[in-house]
Design a protein around this motif. Structure first.
Motif, PDB file in Angstrom:
ATOM      1  N   GLU A 149      95.050 -46.689 -29.966  1.00 48.08           N
ATOM      2  CA  GLU A 149      95.266 -47.151 -28.587  1.00 48.08           C
ATOM      3  C   GLU A 149      96.556 -46.592 -27.996  1.00 48.08           C
ATOM      4  N   HIS A 150      97.520 -46.239 -28.851  1.00 49.56           N
ATOM      5  CA  HIS A 150      98.812 -45.728 -28.357  1.00 49.56           C
ATOM      6  C   HIS A 150      99.154 -44.345 -28.885  1.00 49.56           C
ATOM      7  N   GLY A 174     105.170 -41.021 -26.773  1.00 48.77           N
ATOM      8  CA  GLY A 174     104.305 -41.615 -25.764  1.00 48.77           C
ATOM      9  C   GLY A 174     105.131 -42.577 -24.923  1.00 48.77           C
ATOM     10  N   LEU A 176     104.873 -46.253 -22.270  1.00 53.18           N
ATOM     11  CA  LEU A 176     104.160 -47.387 -21.686  1.00 53.18           C
ATOM     12  C   LEU A 176     104.797 -47.711 -20.345  1.00 53.18           C
ATOM     13  N   LEU A 181      99.448 -48.195 -21.330  1.00 51.79           N
ATOM     14  CA  LEU A 181      99.693 -46.837 -21.806  1.00 51.79           C
ATOM     15  C   LEU A 181      99.781 -45.858 -20.642  1.00 51.79           C
ATOM     16  N   PRO A 184      99.849 -41.222 -24.360  1.00 50.91           N
ATOM     17  CA  PRO A 184      99.854 -41.511 -25.801  1.00 50.91           C
ATOM     18  C   PRO A 184     100.847 -40.598 -26.533  1.00 50.91           C
TER      19      PRO A 184
END
Length: 192
Positions: A149-150, A174, A176, A181, A184
């Motif tokens: 997911e990241h 990555g 956020l 997100l 990534p």
């Protein structure tokens, strides 16, 4: 006068009384029947009015619920807009941050270059502080378990140093934006 003649007027009176009582009874029965019809009409009208009132109440409750839903959705949309309005701008800043970090990777022994490196470090620190104020946070997963997911896996390599499915090299951090997100992290993952 005979007994029959005496009874005749009395019978006549009784007949008249019976006739009047019968008429009064018939009138009462008619009145009761009409009253019953009127009661039925009123009960029907009451039932119709109650049904209409229930429909109107239901419609009013639905309208209020719809207004609350619209208000709630609008508040959520405004909050999302506020939180993620910087997304395009933040995406444009990320290559600048990456380039500044790359500039700091090398070692320099020249005093003039050291001053430039120090300036780049201070500029990067100031830039990272500024973007953090707006909810932009880096994702640097070195040594962490791979999280699809990241993280974006560039490849996998066997490793004795790291357990399986662990990030052993970060090619690009990555980021956020308010826990969503933005980009990534590009990583190399250990193979077990």
């Amino acid at each position: 006068m005979s007994n029959e003649e005496k009874q005749a007027p009395q019978d006549q009176v009784e007949d008249v009384i019976e006739s009047e009582v019968a008429q009064e009874d018939a009138a009462l029965v008619d009145e009761l029947t009409q009253a019953n019809f009127r009661i039925e009409e009123l009960e029907q009208a009451l039932a119709e009015a109650e049904a209409k009132a229930a429909e109107e109440k239901d419609a009013a409750l639905r309208a209020v619920a719809e207004m609350e839903n619209i208000r709630r959705r609008a508040a959520i949309d405004v909050e999302k807009s506020r939180k993620f309005a910087l997304e395009k701008f933040a995406n444009e800043l990320l290559p600048v941050i990456d380039n500044m970090e790359r500039a700091l990777l090398g070692t320099v022994e020249d005093e003039a270059a050291k001053a430039v490196i120090e300036g780049v470090e201070l500029t990067l620190k100031t830039l990272m502080t500024a973007v953090a104020k707006f909810g932009i946070t880096p994702v640097d997963p070195m040594g962490e378990a791979f999280n699809p997911e990241h993280h974006q896996a560039i490849g996998m390599q066997p490793s004795t140093e790291y357990p399986a499915n662990t990030v052993m090299l970060v090619m690009q951090k990555g980021y956020l934006l308010n826990d969503r997100l933005l980009r990534p992290a590009m990583v190399m993952v250990s193979q077990g």
